[in-house]
Design a protein around this motif. Structure first.
Motif, PDB file in Angstrom:
ATOM      1  N   GLU A 207       0.828  -1.203   0.000  1.00  0.00           N
ATOM      2  CA  GLU A 207       0.000   0.000   0.000  1.00  0.00           C
ATOM      3  C   GLU A 207       0.867   1.259   0.000  1.00  0.00           C
ATOM      4  O   GLU A 207       0.562   2.238  -0.698  1.00  0.00           O
ATOM      5  CB  GLU A 207      -0.934   0.001   1.214  1.00  0.00           C
ATOM      6  CG  GLU A 207      -1.936   1.151   1.201  1.00  0.00           C
ATOM      7  CD  GLU A 207      -2.926   1.073   2.351  1.00  0.00           C
ATOM      8  OE1 GLU A 207      -3.712   2.026   2.493  1.00  0.00           O
ATOM      9  OE2 GLU A 207      -2.908   0.069   3.091  1.00  0.00           O
ATOM     10  N   ASN A 210       2.420   1.703  -3.437  1.00  0.00           N
ATOM     11  CA  ASN A 210       1.446   2.195  -4.413  1.00  0.00           C
ATOM     12  C   ASN A 210       1.040   3.645  -4.175  1.00  0.00           C
ATOM     13  O   ASN A 210       0.438   4.272  -5.043  1.00  0.00           O
ATOM     14  CB  ASN A 210       0.212   1.292  -4.430  1.00  0.00           C
ATOM     15  CG  ASN A 210       0.483  -0.014  -5.140  1.00  0.00           C
ATOM     16  OD1 ASN A 210       1.364  -0.087  -5.997  1.00  0.00           O
ATOM     17  ND2 ASN A 210      -0.243  -1.060  -4.786  1.00  0.00           N
ATOM     18  N   ALA A 211       1.389   4.183  -3.019  1.00  0.00           N
ATOM     19  CA  ALA A 211       1.189   5.613  -2.776  1.00  0.00           C
ATOM     20  C   ALA A 211       2.449   6.411  -3.096  1.00  0.00           C
ATOM     21  O   ALA A 211       2.413   7.644  -3.110  1.00  0.00           O
ATOM     22  CB  ALA A 211       0.794   5.857  -1.319  1.00  0.00           C
ATOM     23  N   ARG A 215       5.416   2.801  -7.575  1.00  0.00           N
ATOM     24  CA  ARG A 215       4.246   2.055  -8.051  1.00  0.00           C
ATOM     25  C   ARG A 215       4.290   1.834  -9.569  1.00  0.00           C
ATOM     26  O   ARG A 215       4.926   2.562 -10.314  1.00  0.00           O
ATOM     27  CB  ARG A 215       2.961   2.788  -7.677  1.00  0.00           C
ATOM     28  CG  ARG A 215       2.767   4.111  -8.407  1.00  0.00           C
ATOM     29  CD  ARG A 215       1.548   4.841  -7.861  1.00  0.00           C
ATOM     30  NE  ARG A 215       1.328   6.114  -8.544  1.00  0.00           N
ATOM     31  CZ  ARG A 215       1.904   7.253  -8.235  1.00  0.00           C
ATOM     32  NH1 ARG A 215       2.784   7.295  -7.233  1.00  0.00           N
ATOM     33  NH2 ARG A 215       1.645   8.350  -8.907  1.00  0.00           N
ATOM     34  N   SER A 216       3.566   0.823 -10.001  1.00  0.00           N
ATOM     35  CA  SER A 216       3.359   0.534 -11.419  1.00  0.00           C
ATOM     36  C   SER A 216       2.024  -0.175 -11.541  1.00  0.00           C
ATOM     37  O   SER A 216       1.390  -0.531 -10.532  1.00  0.00           O
ATOM     38  CB  SER A 216       4.476  -0.365 -11.966  1.00  0.00           C
ATOM     39  OG  SER A 216       4.393  -1.665 -11.393  1.00  0.00           O
ATOM     40  N   GLY A 217       1.588  -0.415 -12.752  1.00  0.00           N
ATOM     41  CA  GLY A 217       0.361  -1.188 -12.936  1.00  0.00           C
ATOM     42  C   GLY A 217       0.465  -2.560 -12.307  1.00  0.00           C
ATOM     43  O   GLY A 217      -0.513  -3.100 -11.788  1.00  0.00           O
ATOM     44  N   THR A 219       2.200  -3.391  -9.537  1.00  0.00           N
ATOM     45  CA  THR A 219       2.025  -3.333  -8.085  1.00  0.00           C
ATOM     46  C   THR A 219       0.615  -2.895  -7.705  1.00  0.00           C
ATOM     47  O   THR A 219       0.079  -3.318  -6.683  1.00  0.00           O
ATOM     48  CB  THR A 219       3.040  -2.382  -7.433  1.00  0.00           C
ATOM     49  OG1 THR A 219       2.811  -1.037  -7.895  1.00  0.00           O
ATOM     50  CG2 THR A 219       4.460  -2.804  -7.739  1.00  0.00           C
ATOM     51  N   GLN A 220       0.010  -2.062  -8.544  1.00  0.00           N
ATOM     52  CA  GLN A 220      -1.327  -1.551  -8.217  1.00  0.00           C
ATOM     53  C   GLN A 220      -2.430  -2.547  -8.532  1.00  0.00           C
ATOM     54  O   GLN A 220      -3.441  -2.588  -7.840  1.00  0.00           O
ATOM     55  CB  GLN A 220      -1.579  -0.246  -8.965  1.00  0.00           C
ATOM     56  CG  GLN A 220      -0.744   0.921  -8.453  1.00  0.00           C
ATOM     57  CD  GLN A 220      -1.024   2.199  -9.206  1.00  0.00           C
ATOM     58  OE1 GLN A 220      -0.946   2.250 -10.427  1.00  0.00           O
ATOM     59  NE2 GLN A 220      -1.364   3.247  -8.482  1.00  0.00           N
ATOM     60  N   TYR A 221      -2.246  -3.332  -9.582  1.00  0.00           N
ATOM     61  CA  TYR A 221      -3.332  -4.227  -9.991  1.00  0.00           C
ATOM     62  C   TYR A 221      -2.928  -5.700  -9.937  1.00  0.00           C
ATOM     63  O   TYR A 221      -3.570  -6.501  -9.260  1.00  0.00           O
ATOM     64  CB  TYR A 221      -3.814  -3.867 -11.398  1.00  0.00           C
ATOM     65  CG  TYR A 221      -4.949  -4.747 -11.845  1.00  0.00           C
ATOM     66  CD1 TYR A 221      -6.231  -4.573 -11.308  1.00  0.00           C
ATOM     67  CD2 TYR A 221      -4.749  -5.781 -12.748  1.00  0.00           C
ATOM     68  CE1 TYR A 221      -7.284  -5.409 -11.680  1.00  0.00           C
ATOM     69  CE2 TYR A 221      -5.790  -6.616 -13.125  1.00  0.00           C
ATOM     70  CZ  TYR A 221      -7.051  -6.427 -12.588  1.00  0.00           C
ATOM     71  OH  TYR A 221      -8.076  -7.254 -12.947  1.00  0.00           O
TER      72      TYR A 221
END
Length: 289
Positions: A207, A210-211, A215-217, A219-221
């Motif tokens: 988390e 991702n803040a 972050r990348s797609g 790690t985020q999705y």
């Protein structure tokens, strides 16, 4: 354009056909595979018996095929004369959503032009779910007049549409996108392995990552919805990503570019074939040590 022919009725093509139908187009499809044909008919898609029957009833075409070689075979046949292109009237639109070799795409354009056919390359990102919902991201290449003609078809399939340049540019952009995804999966796996070894589990750090700027797609999705929960159910296979990374590496070689980090990514994906079967979800690359 009233009736669209969709060639290739796998997870992506079938979803795109359903999205086109929801948008008000008449839709028919064709696939050489029995399972894809049965699944399409079960979903309510009319399936033609062959390319001549499809060409006779449709006035624009969407291709959703595995490789450039198959696209070429569909359009021109084994001898270059008996494929779909020979069956179509001048002015007919072909939209190729295949993740393909941009050099192979450009090589086909003169033959399509000689027949007066319009061509747009629009490879997609967003998976089977995006195809079903008409919410794909599309990387689009083509001449301005062809793009104008194709817009209603593209709008039915993609909610995020980016015109990159002339025909072939869309295929180039999609390879760049997938090379980045393939790279991010490897770097994220290494980074989180380091985190775990240092006593900080992924669940405690992701988390914050991702803040932050890391972050990348992926790690985020991918990590929360496909990897950390053990689902590995994206619908996109190791075989397909290995193919796409291989195409990106081939493009770099054709352009005589020395890309050492990308070359290492290409090596690791190629060598994964000995450890992960073609049909496995592509996110499983993160499980390799």
């Amino acid at each position: 354009m009233q009736r669209i022919g969709v060639i290739g009725l796998g997870n992506m093509g079938r979803g795109m056909a359903l999205s086109l139908a929801r948008a008000g187009f008449g839709v028919a499809g064709f696939d050489n595979g029995e399972s894809a044909t049965l699944a399409a008919r079960a979903a309510g898609i009319a399936v033609a018996d062959g390319l001549p029957a499809l060409a006779a009833t449709c006035d624009a075409f969407v291709l959703s095929l595995p490789t450039s070689a198959i696209v070429k075979a569909v359009l021109f046949g084994a001898d270059g004369k008996d494929g779909l292109a020979a069956l179509l009237k001048p002015g007919t639109l072909i939209v190729d959503t295949t993740t393909a070799d941009p050099q192979a795409t450009r090589a086909m354009l003169p033959a399509l032009g000689e027949r007066g056919l319009r061509f747009v390359d629009a490879p997609v990102s967003g998976g089977a779910a995006g195809a079903q919902k008409g919410q794909l991201t599309m990387f689009i290449g083509g001449a301005p007049a062809d793009l104008d003609l194709a817009e209603p078809v593209l709008a039915a399939m993609g909610s995020k549409r980016f015109t990159i340049g002339a025909a072939g540019a869309g295929h180039t952009a999609k390879l760049i996108n997938n090379l980045l995804v393939a790279s991010h999966l490897l770097t994220a796996a290494d980074a989180f392995r380091l985190s775990e070894a240092a006593g900080v589990p992924i669940g405690q750090i992701i988390e914050a990552v991702n803040a932050g700027s890391g972050r990348s797609g992926v790690t985020q999705y991918n990590y929360p919805s496909r990897i950390m929960n053990g689902a590995f159910d994206s619908g996109f296979t190791m075989q397909l990503m290995r193919k796409d990374v291989g195409l990106a590496m081939a493009l770099a070689e054709q352009l005589a570019l020395e890309l050492p980090l990308a070359r290492e990514v290409g090596r690791r994906w190629k060598e994964s074939a000995a450890l992960l079967a073609d049909g496995e979800d592509f996110n499983r690359i993160t499980q390799l040590q």
